[in-house]
Write an enzyme that holds these catalytic residues in place. Sequence first.
Site, mmCIF file in Angstrom:
data_model
loop_
_atom_site.group_PDB
_atom_site.id
_atom_site.type_symbol
_atom_site.label_atom_id
_atom_site.label_comp_id
_atom_site.label_asym_id
_atom_site.label_seq_id
_atom_site.Cartn_x
_atom_site.Cartn_y
_atom_site.Cartn_z
ATOM 1 N N TYR A 130 4.344 -5.239 -10.256
ATOM 2 C CA TYR A 130 4.629 -6.242 -9.939
ATOM 3 C C TYR A 130 5.482 -6.982 -11.266
ATOM 4 C CZ TYR A 130 1.591 -5.952 -6.189
ATOM 5 O OH TYR A 130 0.835 -5.432 -4.990
ATOM 6 N N ASN A 136 -6.759 -4.234 -11.152
ATOM 7 C CA ASN A 136 -5.779 -3.145 -10.635
ATOM 8 C C ASN A 136 -4.497 -3.251 -11.554
ATOM 9 O OD1 ASN A 136 -3.952 -1.664 -9.259
ATOM 10 N ND2 ASN A 136 -4.415 -2.524 -7.230
ATOM 11 N N ALA A 185 0.903 -1.052 -0.047
ATOM 12 C CA ALA A 185 0.173 0.006 0.028
ATOM 13 C C ALA A 185 0.789 1.247 0.114
ATOM 14 C CB ALA A 185 -0.962 0.191 1.281
ATOM 15 N N GLU A 204 -1.365 -12.356 -4.784
ATOM 16 C CA GLU A 204 -2.379 -12.178 -5.688
ATOM 17 C C GLU A 204 -2.946 -10.730 -5.705
ATOM 18 O OE1 GLU A 204 -3.557 -13.076 -1.464
ATOM 19 O OE2 GLU A 204 -3.045 -14.860 -2.951
#
Length: 145
Positions: A115, A108, A70, A103
């Site tokens: 990633y 998103n 986050a 995951e």
Amino acid sequence: MTLREMMVDDLDQVMEIEQDLFAVPWTKEGYFTFLTRENTMFLVVEEKGRILAYCGLLMVMDEGDVTNVAVRRDRQREGIGNFLMESLVRLADGMGVTTIHLEVRSGNETAIRLYERNGFTRDGIRKNYYTDPTEDALLMTRHSQ
């Protein structure tokens, strides 16, 4: 900006970010439980005493599972998430973790690109994994080079 391990004293700020960004946020008690375990690594990025971002990794033998990533809403798109993920991967590597799983909500795209930039590849789908709203989870894995 500094990177360091998450501390119990960080949880109030972490919870502000968690509740702002996630439809189903973790609880403060949940974080506390993980911070006291030996097989976890939780990191924060901090600037002038203010937490900007955080992430967590659960480790079992030579594998890890990213629990959450986050970045404070008002500091997104500044490269902080990339710095955090690069650091997590490097530190996990140094601890002998050779495979990292995660995951992410299939919609998103920003996180998926982050990633992929950090060496994760798509390797599956979990149907209707997330709620509020219901959405598939994209499974991703990174293997050490």
